[in-house]
Design an enzyme around this catalytic site. Structure first.
Site, short mmCIF file in Angstrom:
data_model
loop_
_atom_site.label_atom_id
_atom_site.label_comp_id
_atom_site.label_asym_id
_atom_site.label_seq_id
_atom_site.Cartn_x
_atom_site.Cartn_y
_atom_site.Cartn_z
N ASP A 1 0.80 -1.51 -0.45
CA ASP A 1 -0.28 0.23 -0.28
C ASP A 1 0.90 1.71 -0.59
OD1 ASP A 1 -1.99 1.47 0.00
OD2 ASP A 1 -2.09 1.90 2.13
N GLU B 1 3.87 -7.70 7.11
CA GLU B 1 2.62 -8.73 6.89
C GLU B 1 2.12 -9.67 6.07
OE1 GLU B 1 -0.28 -5.07 6.31
OE2 GLU B 1 0.27 -4.62 8.63
N TYR C 1 -5.43 -2.29 13.44
CA TYR C 1 -6.09 -1.10 13.13
C TYR C 1 -7.60 -1.50 13.91
CZ TYR C 1 -2.48 -0.20 10.53
OH TYR C 1 -1.45 0.56 9.94
N GLU D 1 2.41 -1.44 14.02
CA GLU D 1 1.49 0.08 13.48
C GLU D 1 0.25 -0.02 13.90
OE1 GLU D 1 0.79 -0.73 9.36
OE2 GLU D 1 3.30 -1.19 8.66
#
Length: 634
Positions: A201, A453, A508, A544
């Site tokens: 991303d 990830e 997240y 993150e």
């Protein structure tokens, strides 16, 4: 203490190859050989010269995917000029260049200084994203696959001192399932245009984003230095190993010089230990660097070659759930970041570098992760000088087919013959070797992250990662290793985390799941962290966490995308962190907004920055500053 050894013995580190003219060599004939490891960064000393080749270069796109379709080693046509260092994508007002998939060519004329007639001289590219070739006039002299580490060519036998030559560098931005990072190239059914997709991303900026050098070394020269530091009471220890090229005479002499230019230790021999009495340690936020000077000295006392290595004496250790620097618990505060600015793309920029470090100092950040690739060497040097702690990461991002492609239940397995396979693993090994070879001597680097990830919950993950973890430990047994774990690979499903020393989690809750519902997100986050804490007695870093935030968008109800929501979401995470004994750090995603691939899910990029892309603070920056400038290391 065991030294980092064996780099030159690995199968991924063949010596430089004598490469015939480009017209006589196919692409396959080059890439079947292992890539040589590039070690010491060039520098100007009493025995070495360094010439910057940065500036405006002629620039052209290849006409098609076959890079040999045109004689690109001939002079490029007049017209386009491109700055180096910079990514080329956003420089030109031209969609064809912006979206180009394949080869581009940079070219300029270079003169070898006349005074170098008794020296060896080389051309060095700090990076070429993602596949680079160096041509001297009509001859191909070097090739490298991997977009974020350097490669070079010795041109002494090709060009005489005082002569001019044409330097062409080809750069290819293609990513496939066998590259690091991976991607896929398709052809549009209607247009026939080649289209690059990828699973990470951030935008696939390409070109010569870092400096190009012409430099000289003596015929007999220092080729590599490895230092490993330790502490014995009040004394500092520097274990060292020096590699000399073309050694025919002379002896290796070591001098350690402090910041006041006083000689504090010395030694002789290519391998050994020097002791610094009453050592001043390199500390987070309080850097102290010694000059580790290596000289090759002839029998008559003449200095044949000299190299200076900035060295900070410090120790790193994981002890239970604590991350220790110099024997004291260290709590990471800071960011995942990107090399990303408007117009320049990933082009290294000294002004932005200094300003970004100023902002990190202002906000109370003591560390960052090089997400998701090795950063420019100037950044690593600056971190050394400024006492900023670094988690250094390979370009292995996107090893997770389902992550960005969406999942409808039919997503193919990540680890497969048609996906991430043995050839991808070989490229990944090369990336680990090159990262550690380049950055092994930086005091700021306290941990290696070998991937971001990956699909570590999928079958095949352990077979893929176990050899990589073993390799990283073999190359450097002195630093902990980690990887950034993705949310789908929970403590119940992950198959590889036991191979590593520190748990780094990208989570997240409240954004991608439990969106906008911070009460539910808080419960889910705490459950996840306690699960990891119970499974492993080791440090946990939230590598993150964050929420897309449109600067200037406000909401009394603190709805998602507003600055108020970003403030409340991060405050929720911090409440949970403070309740988890094993927490060893927090890295907000991201330092600044950054560009991503085109698509309906990203409007002009990822907006999770604490600062905007042009480095203006969002409201949450002030909350982070209040927390981080008062937080106690645990």
């Amino acid at each position: 203490m065991k030294l980092l050894t064996g780099l030159s013995l690995l199968s991924f580190a063949a010596p430089s190859l004598a490469i015939p003219a480009a017209s006589q060599l196919s692409r396959n004939e080059i890439t079947q050989h292992e890539q040589p490891l590039i070690k010491l960064r060039p520098q100007r000393t009493s025995s070495r010269e360094l010439v910057s080749l940065d500036g405006l270069w002629k620039f052209a796109l290849a006409s098609g995917p076959n890079d040999t379709a045109q004689p690109w080693t001939a002079p490029l046509p007049k017209g386009l000029e491109c700055p180096v260092p910079a990514s080329y994508n956003d420089i030109f007002v031209n969609r064809e260049i912006h979206d180009h998939v394949g080869w581009v060519y940079y070219q300029r004329e270079v003169i070898v200084p006349k005074g170098w007639s008794q020296e060896r001289y080389l051309v060095r590219a700090e990076s070429a994203t993602h596949h680079g070739r160096i041509y001297i006039n009509d001859r191909l002299v070097a090739e490298h696959v991997g977009g974020y580490t350097p490669f070079e060519a010795d041109i002494t036998e090709l060009i005489a001192a005082g002569d001019k030559f044409r330097l062409t560098i080809g750069v290819n931005n293609e990513l496939t399932h066998e590259t690091i990072p991976p991607g896929e190239i398709t052809t549009g059914e209607a247009s026939g245009r080649r289209i690059q997709t990828y699973h990470h991303d951030f935008y696939n900026y390409a070109g010569l984003a870092r400096s190009i050098w012409l430099y000289s070394v003596p015929q007999q020269h220092i080729q590599d230095i490895t230092v490993v530091t330790d502490v014995d009471g009040n004394n500092g220890l520097i274990n060292y190993e020096v590699e000399v090229a073309n050694q025919t005479r002379g002896q290796v002499h070591i001098s350690v010089i402090d910041e006041d230019e006083a000689l504090v230790a010395k030694s002789t021999g290519a391998q050994g230990t020097v002791t610094i009495p009453s050592v001043k340690l390199w500390q987070p936020g309080a850097a102290y660097l010694y000059r580790f000077q290596v000289n090759i000295v002839g029998s008559g006392g003449d200095v044949i070659d000299t190299y200076n290595l900035a060295t900070g004496v410090r120790t790193v250790k994981v002890d239970g759930s604590k991350f220790l620097i110099n024997g004291k618990p260290f709590y990471f505060t800071g960011f995942g970041r990107h090399e990303d600015t408007a117009v320049r793309g990933k082009g290294h920029d000294q002004a932005y570098m200094v300003h970004d470090f100023q902002l990190m100092n202002w906000i109370g950040a003591n560390s960052f992760r090089t997400s998701h690739y090795p950063y420019a060497e100037e950044v690593m040097d600056f971190a050394d000088r400024n006492g900023i702690v670094v988690i250094d990461e390979t370009p292995a991002v996107g090893l997770n087919i389902a992550l960005l492609g969406g999942s409808d239940g039919d997503t193919p397995s990540t680890f497969s013959l048609d996906g991430i396979n043995d050839k991808t693993q070989e490229a990944h090994k090369q990336a680990i070797c090159e990262l550690i070879a380049r950055d092994k001597n930086h005091a700021s680097v306290v941990m290696w992250s070998i991937a971001n990830e990956p699909a570590s919950q999928e079958d095949g993950a352990r077979e893929y990662f176990e050899p990589l973890a073993k390799l990283a430990r073999q190359l450097d047994p002195t630093r902990p290793i980690t990887f950034a774990n993705v949310g789908d690979a929970t403590y119940e499903l992950d198959q590889i985390s036991d191979l590593f020393d520190v748990t780094c989690l990208n989570r997240y809750f409240g954004w991608y799941s439990e969106t906008g519902d911070l009460e539910e997100a808080e419960a889910a986050l705490e459950k996840e962290l306690r699960g990891w804490q119970e499974k492993f007695n080791r440090p946990i870093i939230m590598s993150e966490y964050g929420a897309d935030t449109l600067a200037g968008l406000h909401s009394i109800l603190a709805l998602p995308w507003s600055e108020e929501f970003q403030v409340q979401m991060l405050a929720m995470y911090h409440r949970v962190f403070d309740r988890i004994e094993s927490m060893a750090g927090e890295h907000v995603w991201n330092f600044a907004d950054f560009q991503t691939s085109l698509g309906i899910y990203r409007v002009d990029g990822n907006k999770k920055g604490v600062f905007t892309r042009d480095r203006k603070p969002k409201a949450v920056a002030y909350d982070l500053r209040a927390r981080w400038t008062n937080i106690e290391n645990k």
